[in-house]
Design an enzyme around this catalytic site. Structure first.
Site, mmCIF file in Angstrom:
data_model
loop_
_atom_site.group_PDB
_atom_site.id
_atom_site.type_symbol
_atom_site.label_atom_id
_atom_site.label_comp_id
_atom_site.label_asym_id
_atom_site.label_seq_id
_atom_site.Cartn_x
_atom_site.Cartn_y
_atom_site.Cartn_z
ATOM 1 N N HIS A 184 -31.486 35.285 12.690
ATOM 2 C CA HIS A 184 -32.707 34.923 13.431
ATOM 3 C C HIS A 184 -33.022 36.030 14.443
ATOM 4 O O HIS A 184 -34.148 36.508 14.551
ATOM 5 C CB HIS A 184 -32.510 33.576 14.140
ATOM 6 C CG HIS A 184 -33.501 33.309 15.239
ATOM 7 N ND1 HIS A 184 -33.400 33.892 16.492
ATOM 8 C CD2 HIS A 184 -34.624 32.550 15.279
ATOM 9 C CE1 HIS A 184 -34.422 33.507 17.238
ATOM 10 N NE2 HIS A 184 -35.170 32.681 16.522
ATOM 11 N N ASN A 185 -32.020 36.440 15.194
ATOM 12 C CA ASN A 185 -32.243 37.470 16.208
ATOM 13 C C ASN A 185 -32.585 38.821 15.575
ATOM 14 O O ASN A 185 -33.401 39.569 16.114
ATOM 15 C CB ASN A 185 -31.003 37.619 17.099
ATOM 16 C CG ASN A 185 -30.865 36.463 18.071
ATOM 17 O OD1 ASN A 185 -31.403 35.381 17.841
ATOM 18 N ND2 ASN A 185 -30.147 36.658 19.152
ATOM 19 N N ARG A 235 -22.949 63.231 -7.681
ATOM 20 C CA ARG A 235 -21.632 62.607 -7.441
ATOM 21 C C ARG A 235 -20.673 62.933 -8.583
ATOM 22 O O ARG A 235 -19.492 63.186 -8.388
ATOM 23 C CB ARG A 235 -21.787 61.083 -7.297
ATOM 24 C CG ARG A 235 -22.525 60.663 -6.030
ATOM 25 C CD ARG A 235 -22.697 59.141 -5.956
ATOM 26 N NE ARG A 235 -21.429 58.470 -5.754
ATOM 27 C CZ ARG A 235 -20.906 57.570 -6.579
ATOM 28 N NH1 ARG A 235 -21.548 57.254 -7.693
ATOM 29 N NH2 ARG A 235 -19.750 57.015 -6.325
ATOM 30 N N VAL A 250 -28.123 30.043 33.261
ATOM 31 C CA VAL A 250 -29.478 29.594 32.926
ATOM 32 C C VAL A 250 -29.514 28.659 31.706
ATOM 33 O O VAL A 250 -30.159 27.599 31.729
ATOM 34 C CB VAL A 250 -30.422 30.820 32.781
ATOM 35 C CG1 VAL A 250 -29.966 31.764 31.696
ATOM 36 C CG2 VAL A 250 -31.829 30.394 32.506
ATOM 37 N N GLU A 256 -36.052 38.680 14.751
ATOM 38 C CA GLU A 256 -36.772 38.753 16.042
ATOM 39 C C GLU A 256 -36.936 40.229 16.470
ATOM 40 O O GLU A 256 -38.017 40.631 16.907
ATOM 41 C CB GLU A 256 -35.956 37.974 17.067
ATOM 42 C CG GLU A 256 -36.505 37.927 18.469
ATOM 43 C CD GLU A 256 -35.520 37.180 19.388
ATOM 44 O OE1 GLU A 256 -35.064 36.068 19.050
ATOM 45 O OE2 GLU A 256 -35.193 37.729 20.463
ATOM 46 N N LYS A 298 -28.014 32.179 13.366
ATOM 47 C CA LYS A 298 -28.636 32.564 14.642
ATOM 48 C C LYS A 298 -28.691 34.090 14.773
ATOM 49 O O LYS A 298 -29.664 34.640 15.277
ATOM 50 C CB LYS A 298 -27.851 31.941 15.808
ATOM 51 C CG LYS A 298 -28.258 32.437 17.201
ATOM 52 C CD LYS A 298 -29.688 32.044 17.534
ATOM 53 C CE LYS A 298 -30.171 32.299 18.929
ATOM 54 N NZ LYS A 298 -29.622 33.245 19.813
ATOM 55 N N SER A 348 -31.471 28.724 20.086
ATOM 56 C CA SER A 348 -32.512 29.721 20.332
ATOM 57 C C SER A 348 -33.659 29.146 21.140
ATOM 58 O O SER A 348 -33.930 27.949 21.075
ATOM 59 C CB SER A 348 -33.051 30.241 19.003
ATOM 60 O OG SER A 348 -34.100 31.140 19.259
HETATM 61 P P1 NBP Z 1 -24.395 34.239 30.635
HETATM 62 O O1 NBP Z 1 -24.280 34.794 29.273
HETATM 63 O O2 NBP Z 1 -24.893 35.096 31.719
HETATM 64 O O3 NBP Z 1 -22.953 33.662 31.060
HETATM 65 C C1 NBP Z 1 -22.783 33.079 32.314
HETATM 66 C C2 NBP Z 1 -21.716 32.030 32.258
HETATM 67 O O4 NBP Z 1 -20.506 32.580 31.719
HETATM 68 C C3 NBP Z 1 -21.381 31.530 33.645
HETATM 69 O O5 NBP Z 1 -21.034 30.178 33.559
HETATM 70 C C4 NBP Z 1 -20.183 32.392 34.010
HETATM 71 O O6 NBP Z 1 -19.365 31.828 34.980
HETATM 72 C C5 NBP Z 1 -19.474 32.432 32.692
HETATM 73 N N1 NBP Z 1 -18.490 33.508 32.597
HETATM 74 C C6 NBP Z 1 -18.638 34.844 32.610
HETATM 75 BR BR1 NBP Z 1 -20.233 35.719 32.828
HETATM 76 N N2 NBP Z 1 -17.505 35.513 32.484
HETATM 77 C C7 NBP Z 1 -16.571 34.566 32.397
HETATM 78 C C8 NBP Z 1 -15.183 34.625 32.239
HETATM 79 N N3 NBP Z 1 -14.535 35.785 32.121
HETATM 80 N N4 NBP Z 1 -14.508 33.471 32.195
HETATM 81 C C9 NBP Z 1 -15.154 32.305 32.294
HETATM 82 N N5 NBP Z 1 -16.489 32.174 32.438
HETATM 83 C C10 NBP Z 1 -17.188 33.299 32.481
HETATM 84 O O7 NBP Z 1 -25.232 32.872 30.647
HETATM 85 P P2 NBP Z 1 -26.526 32.436 29.817
HETATM 86 O O8 NBP Z 1 -27.593 33.480 29.857
HETATM 87 O O9 NBP Z 1 -26.829 31.071 30.290
HETATM 88 O O10 NBP Z 1 -26.009 32.362 28.321
HETATM 89 C C11 NBP Z 1 -24.945 31.549 27.906
HETATM 90 C C12 NBP Z 1 -24.670 31.821 26.441
HETATM 91 O O11 NBP Z 1 -25.840 31.485 25.694
HETATM 92 C C13 NBP Z 1 -24.371 33.284 26.132
HETATM 93 O O12 NBP Z 1 -23.465 33.369 25.063
HETATM 94 C C14 NBP Z 1 -25.705 33.823 25.693
HETATM 95 O O13 NBP Z 1 -25.594 34.943 24.837
HETATM 96 C C15 NBP Z 1 -26.282 32.625 24.962
HETATM 97 N N6 NBP Z 1 -27.737 32.577 24.909
HETATM 98 C C16 NBP Z 1 -28.487 32.976 25.955
HETATM 99 C C17 NBP Z 1 -29.867 32.903 25.869
HETATM 100 C C18 NBP Z 1 -30.731 33.312 27.030
HETATM 101 O O14 NBP Z 1 -31.971 33.353 26.851
HETATM 102 N N7 NBP Z 1 -30.185 33.588 28.195
HETATM 103 C C19 NBP Z 1 -30.482 32.418 24.717
HETATM 104 C C20 NBP Z 1 -29.686 31.980 23.675
HETATM 105 C C21 NBP Z 1 -28.312 32.069 23.768
HETATM 106 P P3 NBP Z 1 -19.556 32.234 36.524
HETATM 107 O O15 NBP Z 1 -20.702 31.428 37.009
HETATM 108 O O16 NBP Z 1 -18.276 31.846 37.122
HETATM 109 O O17 NBP Z 1 -19.814 33.706 36.567
#
Ligand code: NBP
Length: 480
Positions: A185-186, A448, A12, A189, A182, A128
């Protein structure tokens, strides 16, 4: 055609960041572990002029202009190291790897050192704002190899949210600084969300208002000093009805999840000795909420004062609502004070030279805690860049003084009716401790020294002089 930038990780966040970069005129090459997602995304995006789908890491590296810039938008932890290890042999000196996930700052410190030793620049950046932010303008908090900043700055500031024309993206500092900011920040949050949920709980169970009335109250608060994204979405959430016409919020299980950044903030505060009691309480409260079955059992076994079952639509007590608004404001000041104190301490510990004013500035837009309130923090910082504690600066001091009686009233009401308000109570007890000339820590020091000969300082001697007393002997001699 060579791409301006590459991105690995088409979940996403990754997909939306790519579309955001394309909207700003950049050409992006993309790759994903599950390669079928590359084709699906390229087809759906339908932007062949600006999007290059790659089916291997080699293809991705080949598709990029030099120095190469590659954003990793994958799950934090070992996937980041795996991709770094695959990229290193393919990259040249001066190329840049950017980790945009929620990585732990200590991992970022380690990765920066490892990659800089190979001549590769590394940026650990907090991003974020969730899906919506990634698509239309997130707050971005980059840190790491400073030489990378001029090369990525135009892209990052173009895609970031803007407030009054100012991009919500600035350089935070060396190695783990961006991911640390960050993380805090969380943490803030978590505190904001816990406070808002407690205010909702009081309106619902103490004031016995219905969900629509509460939505209206949050909407009204969003016009004033509490104006913020989280208050705004709370009002929206409370308006949503399920298929049966009843509020959807009542169908949502009361067990909060978490992905770890709040816990990391709490751990860091313990390690650095910063009393971020409100933030930490919010983290604990998520754990406690998740013990749903145990809580249901305890509810039937531990009997004491109890708020009655909900009876909808009683009359509105404007006085209490005003106190609650003030209590929320005072507590918010405490949460941000604690968060900024943690940032300040970490900055000293890790030599990051964090600029707290810039942090407040970039959190004003794009991110989940964006609010009018952050403008005030920036103003306070401009007046006194070396403030010791946000809450001791005149603006916030006056606000807290005014709101403290309301916070006390709200906590007392909640405690006497058995409605749990751990975050409000943490804010109040932190404030009461913080403004106490005397705390019972003298007794702790004496204990203590009694059992462990740890020594103590005396109020009638200069600080730093340690005294030890054999308390039992002294007692015996006194009895003689
Ligand atoms: P996810 O955190 O769900 O990660 C999905 C991605 O990681 C996919 O491309 C997946 O590949 C890959 N992946 C996984 Br899962 N395991 C893997 C592995 N062992 N080796 C290689 N690739 C792997 O995606 P996201 O929610 O888009 O978040 C991405 C980053 O951004 C995370 O660190 C998250 O904490 C951070 N973040 C998320 C948000 C939010 O609102 N979602 C906000 C801010 C920051 P695949 O497709 O092959 O499974």
């Amino acid at each position: 055609m060579k791409a301006d930038i590459g991105l690995i990780g088409l979940a996403v966040m990754g997909q939306n960041l790519v579309l955001n970069m394309i909207d700003h005129g950049y050409t992006v090459a993309v790759y994903n572990r599950t390669v079928s997602k590359v084709d699906a995304f390229v087809e759906e995006a339908n932007r062949n002029d600006a999007l290059i789908g790659c089916h291997s890491i080699e293809e991705l590296v080949e598709a990029l202009q030099k120095p190469r810039k590659i954003i990793l938008m994958v799950k934090a932890g070992s996937p980041v190291d795996d991709f770094i290890n695959q990229l290193v042999p393919l990259l040249e000196k001066g190329d840049i790897i950017i980790d945009g996930g929620n990585s732990h700052y200590l991992d970022t410190i380690r990765r920066t050192k490892f990659l800089e030793e190979q001549g590769i620049l590394f940026v650990g950046t907090g991003i974020s704002g969730g899906e919506e932010g990634a698509r239309h303008g997130p707050a971005i908090m980059p840190g790491g190899s400073k030489d990378a900043w001029p090369l990525i700055k135009p892209i990052f500031q173009d895609i970031a949210a803007k407030v009054d024309g100012v991009p919500c993206c600035e350089w935070m500092g060396p190695d783990g600084a961006g991911h640390y900011v960050k993380m805090v920040h969380n943490g803030i949050e978590y505190a904001d969300m816990q406070l808002i949920s407690e205010a909702y709980h009081l309106l619902r169970y103490y004031m016995k208002l219905d969900v629509d009335q509460i939505s209206d109250i949050f909407a009204e608060w969003n016009q004033g000093k509490l104006k913020s994204y989280l208050i705004e979405i709370t009002s929206d959430i409370l308006k949503v009805k399920d298929e049966d016409g009843l509020p959807l919020i009542d169908k949502v299980l009361d067990a909060a999840g978490q992905k770890g950044t709040g816990k990391w903030t709490a751990i860091s505060s313990l390690e650095l000795g910063v009393p971020t009691t409100l933030i930490t309480t919010a983290v604990y409260q998520r754990f406690l909420s998740a013990l749903k079955d145990t809580r249901v059992e305890a509810a039937s076994k531990i009997k004491d004062v109890d708020h009655e079952e909900i009876t909808e639509s009683s009359k509105i007590d404007e006085d209490f609502i005003n106190h609650l608004q003030e209590a929320l404001y005072a507590s918010k000041i405490v949460a941000y004070s604690q968060g900024f104190q943690l940032l300040s301490q970490a900055s000293k510990e890790y030599n990051w030279d964090l600029n707290l004013g810039t942090i407040a500035l970039i959190w004003r837009g794009g991110c989940i805690i964006r609010s009018a309130f952050l403008n005030k923090i920036k103003e306070v910082h401009d007046q006194n860049p070396h403030f010791e504690h946000l809450i001791l600066e005149t603006f916030f001091l006056k606000k807290v003084e005014m709101a403290l009686p309301s916070l006390r009233k709200v906590v007392m009401k909640a405690l006497s009716t058995g409605i749990p308000v751990p975050a409000f109570a943490a804010a109040l007890t932190w404030l009461d401790s913080f403004r106490s000339k005397y705390l019972p820590a003298n007794l702790i020091q004496a204990q203590r020294d009694y059992f462990g000969a740890h020594g103590f300082e005396r109020i009638d001697y200069p600080r730093g002089t340690s005294f030890h007393v054999n308390w039992q002997e002294k007692l015996k001699t006194m009895k003689k």
